[in-house]
Motif scaffolding. Sequence first.
Motif, PDB file in Angstrom:
ATOM      1  N   VAL A   1      34.063  34.409  34.166  1.00 32.03           N
ATOM      2  CA  VAL A   1      34.957  34.463  35.414  1.00 32.03           C
ATOM      3  C   VAL A   1      35.247  33.044  35.963  1.00 32.03           C
ATOM      4  O   VAL A   1      34.380  32.507  36.101  1.00 32.03           O
ATOM      5  N   THR A   2      36.587  32.567  35.898  1.00 30.49           N
ATOM      6  CA  THR A   2      36.900  31.250  36.707  1.00 30.49           C
ATOM      7  C   THR A   2      36.459  31.376  38.028  1.00 30.49           C
ATOM      8  O   THR A   2      36.245  32.373  38.662  1.00 30.49           O
TER       9      THR A   2
ATOM     10  N   LEU B   1      33.870  44.283  34.599  1.00 34.40           N
ATOM     11  CA  LEU B   1      33.579  43.006  34.905  1.00 34.40           C
ATOM     12  C   LEU B   1      32.271  42.390  34.684  1.00 34.40           C
ATOM     13  O   LEU B   1      32.008  41.288  34.665  1.00 34.40           O
ATOM     14  N   VAL B   2      31.530  43.352  34.709  1.00 29.54           N
ATOM     15  CA  VAL B   2      29.964  43.052  34.731  1.00 29.54           C
ATOM     16  C   VAL B   2      29.480  42.203  33.504  1.00 29.54           C
ATOM     17  O   VAL B   2      29.029  41.248  33.673  1.00 29.54           O
ATOM     18  N   PRO B   3      30.003  42.497  32.315  1.00 30.92           N
ATOM     19  CA  PRO B   3      29.491  41.699  31.005  1.00 30.92           C
ATOM     20  C   PRO B   3      30.338  40.317  31.279  1.00 30.92           C
ATOM     21  O   PRO B   3      29.674  39.454  30.758  1.00 30.92           O
ATOM     22  N   ARG B   4      31.758  40.293  31.721  1.00 30.07           N
ATOM     23  CA  ARG B   4      32.219  38.854  31.951  1.00 30.07           C
ATOM     24  C   ARG B   4      31.214  37.952  32.974  1.00 30.07           C
ATOM     25  O   ARG B   4      31.455  36.792  32.726  1.00 30.07           O
ATOM     26  N   ILE B   5      31.036  38.724  33.899  1.00 30.68           N
ATOM     27  CA  ILE B   5      30.199  37.975  34.937  1.00 30.68           C
ATOM     28  C   ILE B   5      28.808  37.348  34.164  1.00 30.68           C
ATOM     29  O   ILE B   5      28.338  36.240  34.285  1.00 30.68           O
ATOM     30  N   ALA B   6      28.077  38.238  33.294  1.00 27.43           N
ATOM     31  CA  ALA B   6      26.783  38.005  32.749  1.00 27.43           C
ATOM     32  C   ALA B   6      27.201  36.746  31.726  1.00 27.43           C
ATOM     33  O   ALA B   6      26.243  36.025  31.593  1.00 27.43           O
TER      34      ALA B   6
END
Length: 117
Positions: free
Chosen positions: A30-31, A21-26
């Motif tokens: 993330v909706t 999830l970390v790269p998606r947060i960066a």
Amino acid sequence: MRATSIPAKEYETFIDQWSPLVPRIAAGAVTAAAAVRARTEVMDLYRRFPVLPVVLLPPEWPRRGARGLFVQVHDGLLRPGQDHVRAVVASVADGHCPAIEAPTVADMAAGIPHAAD
């Protein structure tokens, strides 16, 4: 409770589950609604680990990595999650949105003051 009463595998499973999830947060991918769900879930899972002084843990123990990842996910999703909660409140409160502030991990560790304080 000994440091080894929670198997290292449980920390490693946590790390394996949340690291992607970390790269998606960066990337801001993330909706807002997913941010609220993820913040709630990561908090629920992480809080089940015992709070032990780092000095009692073996140097290779994966707790440090799990804690760092918890902070990255929880705090990294603060803004979109907070925005979602504010939007939901505003939608049912005739556009009135009180000063809703989501806490960071540091806020929680320091103790969150009450609004009346």
